[in-house]
Design an enzyme around this catalytic site. Structure first.
Site, PDB file in Angstrom:
ATOM      1  N   ARG A 195      11.402  -7.528  17.299  1.00  0.00           N
ATOM      2  CA  ARG A 195      11.159  -7.553  15.847  1.00  0.00           C
ATOM      3  C   ARG A 195      10.437  -6.278  15.422  1.00  0.00           C
ATOM      4  O   ARG A 195      10.775  -5.683  14.399  1.00  0.00           O
ATOM      5  CB  ARG A 195      10.339  -8.786  15.469  1.00  0.00           C
ATOM      6  CG  ARG A 195      11.083 -10.106  15.630  1.00  0.00           C
ATOM      7  CD  ARG A 195      10.223 -11.285  15.219  1.00  0.00           C
ATOM      8  NE  ARG A 195       9.978 -11.286  13.783  1.00  0.00           N
ATOM      9  CZ  ARG A 195       9.072 -12.071  13.195  1.00  0.00           C
ATOM     10  NH1 ARG A 195       8.310 -12.883  13.923  1.00  0.00           N
ATOM     11  NH2 ARG A 195       8.906 -12.022  11.887  1.00  0.00           N
ATOM     12  N   CYS A 232       0.982  -9.377  11.717  1.00  0.00           N
ATOM     13  CA  CYS A 232       2.123 -10.002  12.384  1.00  0.00           C
ATOM     14  C   CYS A 232       3.182 -10.236  11.325  1.00  0.00           C
ATOM     15  O   CYS A 232       3.383  -9.395  10.456  1.00  0.00           O
ATOM     16  CB  CYS A 232       1.700 -11.291  13.087  1.00  0.00           C
ATOM     17  SG  CYS A 232       0.937 -12.495  11.981  1.00  0.00           S
TER      18      CYS A 232
END
Length: 282
Positions: free
Chosen positions: A182, A238
């Protein structure tokens, strides 16, 4: 800091009157799964706090998928559930400590001193044949007063300053806690854009665990973060401000004092079309 505690440590304290145990189990995309699991079985005396309903505000255009909860609402909820500023609060989940760390971060952010995260989680608790219960304890309401540590959190403007080189940004390190794929922009199963905030370094949050899924010791965490400078400000993010929290907890266990959360994280950053994104490795 001794924030991380063992199952036996928790077992020895579950019936002490100044202790509140909080079940934080939650599965993204299955919003009732955590509460359903709690109602089926939990550590005796534990209460349940829901990541989205209790530990976050509703998502809006900006602010990320899990905005920080309104402080006064959170304080009122804690008081309603029988907690005050002197309560010893122990959090657990079954998601590697990610949700329990979110509660730890929030409580520390509002000035709570005695908050702990149980290592391993509920499955390990039941696997050790420790006691469980379906009963939901009657809570006597108390009063909770929040004393917010504003220096623990930053917003999008601070991140913009960091990547533009404004102010004293050379003394700041951005840490991306998401999975390497990611971060690199190779896949994105949740948010609308791939990649990461320019200049951010990748430290996948599950790296704070050993091969058995337990939290690493302080010494091992120091090794894990050896490439992170202790004389610089660390800003951790995050996807939505949740799995950054175990990294923050681990950094503090490893002796890092100047660690902050970008609360909105990647999902907030990409909600502004003008914000740049990067792919690959930094």
């Amino acid at each position: 800091m001794n924030t991380l505690v063992s199952k036996p440590w928790v077992l020895a304290r579950i019936f002490e009157p100044d202790v509140t145990i909080v079940d934080c189990r939650f599965i993204l995309g299955q919003p009732t799964a955590g509460r359903d699991a709690y109602e089926e079985s939990h550590i005796p005396g534990a209460i349940y706090l829901d990541l989205e309903a209790d530990l976050s505000d509703p998502a809006a255009e900006h602010g990320g998928r899990h905005p920080l909860p309104d402080v006064e609402r959170l304080a009122a909820l804690l008081g309603k559930l029988g907690m005050n500023n002197d309560t010893r609060i122990i959090a657990y989940d079954d998601q590697g400590g990610s949700n329990a760390s979110r509660l730890w971060w929030l409580l520390t952010y509002i000035g709570h001193e005695n908050v702990y995260v149980m290592d391993e989680g509920f499955s390990a608790w039941t696997g050790a044949k420790y006691p469980v219960s379906k009963d939901q304890a009657i809570r006597v309401p108390s009063t909770y007063t929040a004393k917010v540590k504003t220096e623990w959190v930053v917003g999008v403007e601070t991140i913009r300053d960091v990547i533009s080189g404004a102010d004293d940004s050379s003394n700041v390190v951005l840490i991306d806690s998401r999975e390497p794929r990611r971060y690199a922009g190779l896949e994105e199963p949740i948010d609308k854009k791939t990649g990461h905030i320019p200049s951010a370094l990748n430290k996948f949050w599950k790296g704070v665990h050993d091969e058995h899924g337990r939290w690493k010791s302080a010494a091992k965490l120091q090794e894990h973060f050896a490439d992170m400078p202790k004389d610089r400000e660390l800003i951790v993010y995050c996807g939505s401000g949740v799995t950054a929290c175990p990294n923050i907890l681990a950094l503090r266990e490893a002796g890092y004092d100047n660690v902050k959360l970008y609360a909105g994280s990647w999902s907030d950053w990409i909600s502004y079309s003008e914000n740049p994104v990067a792919t690959g490795k930094e």
